[in-house]
Design a protein around this motif. Sequence first.
Motif, PDB file in Angstrom:
ATOM      1  N   MET A   1      40.491  46.361  29.746  1.00  0.00           N
ATOM      2  CA  MET A   1      40.605  47.939  29.927  1.00  0.00           C
ATOM      3  C   MET A   1      42.039  48.013  29.697  1.00  0.00           C
ATOM      4  N   ARG A   2      42.384  49.123  29.022  1.00  0.00           N
ATOM      5  CA  ARG A   2      43.796  49.869  28.787  1.00  0.00           C
ATOM      6  C   ARG A   2      44.121  50.947  29.585  1.00  0.00           C
ATOM      7  N   LEU A   3      45.226  50.827  30.437  1.00  0.00           N
ATOM      8  CA  LEU A   3      45.716  52.019  31.018  1.00  0.00           C
ATOM      9  C   LEU A   3      46.842  52.309  30.890  1.00  0.00           C
ATOM     10  N   LEU A   4      47.454  53.669  31.403  1.00  0.00           N
ATOM     11  CA  LEU A   4      48.912  54.240  30.968  1.00  0.00           C
ATOM     12  C   LEU A   4      48.843  54.604  29.546  1.00  0.00           C
ATOM     13  N   GLY A   5      47.996  55.275  28.918  1.00  0.00           N
ATOM     14  CA  GLY A   5      48.015  55.756  27.387  1.00  0.00           C
ATOM     15  C   GLY A   5      47.946  54.586  26.594  1.00  0.00           C
ATOM     16  N   GLY A   6      47.258  53.361  27.124  1.00  0.00           N
ATOM     17  CA  GLY A   6      47.147  52.340  26.380  1.00  0.00           C
ATOM     18  C   GLY A   6      48.085  51.336  26.315  1.00  0.00           C
ATOM     19  N   GLU A   7      49.176  51.605  27.176  1.00  0.00           N
ATOM     20  CA  GLU A   7      50.377  50.526  27.159  1.00  0.00           C
ATOM     21  C   GLU A   7      50.144  49.614  28.077  1.00  0.00           C
ATOM     22  N   LEU A   8      49.279  49.343  29.181  1.00  0.00           N
ATOM     23  CA  LEU A   8      48.989  48.333  29.859  1.00  0.00           C
ATOM     24  C   LEU A   8      47.380  47.772  29.770  1.00  0.00           C
ATOM     25  N   GLN A   9      47.216  46.507  29.616  1.00  0.00           N
ATOM     26  CA  GLN A   9      45.979  45.945  29.407  1.00  0.00           C
ATOM     27  C   GLN A   9      45.663  45.373  30.880  1.00  0.00           C
ATOM     28  N   VAL A  10      44.125  45.679  31.407  1.00  0.00           N
ATOM     29  CA  VAL A  10      44.164  45.085  32.794  1.00  0.00           C
ATOM     30  C   VAL A  10      42.914  44.210  32.847  1.00  0.00           C
ATOM     31  N   ASP A  11      42.707  43.276  33.637  1.00  0.00           N
ATOM     32  CA  ASP A  11      41.567  42.447  33.537  1.00  0.00           C
ATOM     33  C   ASP A  11      40.213  43.531  34.044  1.00  0.00           C
ATOM     34  N   PHE A  12      40.491  44.053  35.172  1.00  0.00           N
ATOM     35  CA  PHE A  12      39.183  45.043  35.589  1.00  0.00           C
ATOM     36  C   PHE A  12      39.620  46.098  36.288  1.00  0.00           C
ATOM     37  N   TYR A  13      38.928  47.248  36.008  1.00  0.00           N
ATOM     38  CA  TYR A  13      39.270  48.544  36.465  1.00  0.00           C
ATOM     39  C   TYR A  13      38.075  49.275  37.042  1.00  0.00           C
ATOM     40  N   TRP A  14      38.413  49.953  38.379  1.00  0.00           N
ATOM     41  CA  TRP A  14      37.299  50.584  38.696  1.00  0.00           C
ATOM     42  C   TRP A  14      37.954  52.128  38.840  1.00  0.00           C
ATOM     43  N   PRO A  15      37.487  53.035  37.792  1.00  0.00           N
ATOM     44  CA  PRO A  15      38.241  54.386  37.776  1.00  0.00           C
ATOM     45  C   PRO A  15      37.884  55.415  38.995  1.00  0.00           C
TER      46      PRO A  15
ATOM     47  N   SER B   1      53.349  31.103  34.210  1.00  0.00           N
ATOM     48  CA  SER B   1      54.126  30.222  34.899  1.00  0.00           C
ATOM     49  C   SER B   1      55.650  30.292  34.690  1.00  0.00           C
ATOM     50  N   GLY B   2      55.809  30.883  33.654  1.00  0.00           N
ATOM     51  CA  GLY B   2      57.245  30.724  33.103  1.00  0.00           C
ATOM     52  C   GLY B   2      58.102  31.953  33.694  1.00  0.00           C
ATOM     53  N   ARG B   3      59.351  31.918  33.705  1.00  0.00           N
ATOM     54  CA  ARG B   3      60.255  32.729  34.224  1.00  0.00           C
ATOM     55  C   ARG B   3      59.875  34.370  33.592  1.00  0.00           C
ATOM     56  N   SER B   4      59.741  34.200  32.076  1.00  0.00           N
ATOM     57  CA  SER B   4      59.670  35.670  31.409  1.00  0.00           C
ATOM     58  C   SER B   4      58.242  36.019  31.622  1.00  0.00           C
ATOM     59  N   ALA B   5      57.167  35.244  31.901  1.00  0.00           N
ATOM     60  CA  ALA B   5      55.829  35.559  32.339  1.00  0.00           C
ATOM     61  C   ALA B   5      55.891  36.470  33.892  1.00  0.00           C
ATOM     62  N   TRP B   6      56.456  35.752  34.587  1.00  0.00           N
ATOM     63  CA  TRP B   6      56.629  36.141  36.185  1.00  0.00           C
ATOM     64  C   TRP B   6      57.310  37.393  36.084  1.00  0.00           C
ATOM     65  N   LEU B   7      58.213  37.704  35.165  1.00  0.00           N
ATOM     66  CA  LEU B   7      59.116  39.038  35.160  1.00  0.00           C
ATOM     67  C   LEU B   7      58.269  40.133  34.687  1.00  0.00           C
ATOM     68  N   GLU B   8      57.602  39.743  33.773  1.00  0.00           N
ATOM     69  CA  GLU B   8      56.589  40.866  33.033  1.00  0.00           C
ATOM     70  C   GLU B   8      55.479  41.051  33.989  1.00  0.00           C
ATOM     71  N   ASP B   9      54.808  40.047  34.668  1.00  0.00           N
ATOM     72  CA  ASP B   9      53.881  40.410  35.907  1.00  0.00           C
ATOM     73  C   ASP B   9      54.417  41.242  36.934  1.00  0.00           C
ATOM     74  N   CYS B  10      55.544  40.995  37.295  1.00  0.00           N
ATOM     75  CA  CYS B  10      56.208  41.845  38.402  1.00  0.00           C
ATOM     76  C   CYS B  10      56.187  43.503  38.037  1.00  0.00           C
ATOM     77  N   ARG B  11      56.901  43.220  36.662  1.00  0.00           N
ATOM     78  CA  ARG B  11      57.029  44.757  36.237  1.00  0.00           C
ATOM     79  C   ARG B  11      55.828  45.478  35.997  1.00  0.00           C
ATOM     80  N   ARG B  12      54.800  44.818  35.484  1.00  0.00           N
ATOM     81  CA  ARG B  12      53.471  45.424  35.195  1.00  0.00           C
ATOM     82  C   ARG B  12      52.737  45.863  36.600  1.00  0.00           C
ATOM     83  N   HIS B  13      52.973  44.962  37.406  1.00  0.00           N
ATOM     84  CA  HIS B  13      52.601  45.566  38.861  1.00  0.00           C
ATOM     85  C   HIS B  13      53.043  46.690  39.474  1.00  0.00           C
ATOM     86  N   ASN B  14      54.531  46.672  38.970  1.00  0.00           N
ATOM     87  CA  ASN B  14      55.159  47.843  39.792  1.00  0.00           C
ATOM     88  C   ASN B  14      54.849  49.148  38.964  1.00  0.00           C
ATOM     89  N   ARG B  15      54.648  49.011  37.644  1.00  0.00           N
ATOM     90  CA  ARG B  15      54.223  50.253  36.812  1.00  0.00           C
ATOM     91  C   ARG B  15      52.972  50.784  37.305  1.00  0.00           C
TER      92      ARG B  15
END
Length: 84
Positions: A1-15, A30-44
Amino acid sequence: MRLLGGELQVDFYWPSAHVVVEVEGYETHSGRSAWLEDCRRHNRLVVNRYRSLRFTWEDVLYGRDYVVETLRVALAQAGAPKAR
């Protein structure tokens, strides 16, 4: 499922509850860049008022009761209709 105007892909979503579930596998997150991206996605998601739950792949495989109960509570708190 894509959210935020298609900017983020999420695994599951209950609208109806605005609840997002992401399943995190260690090998792909598991890498530093993946961890950084995950944190930023979560915050968005959070600043855009999504209730974001994160589970590990092991949770899904071996902790089904934990996953189901956590999701059930989040959906209930959000006022989603109960599953029949």
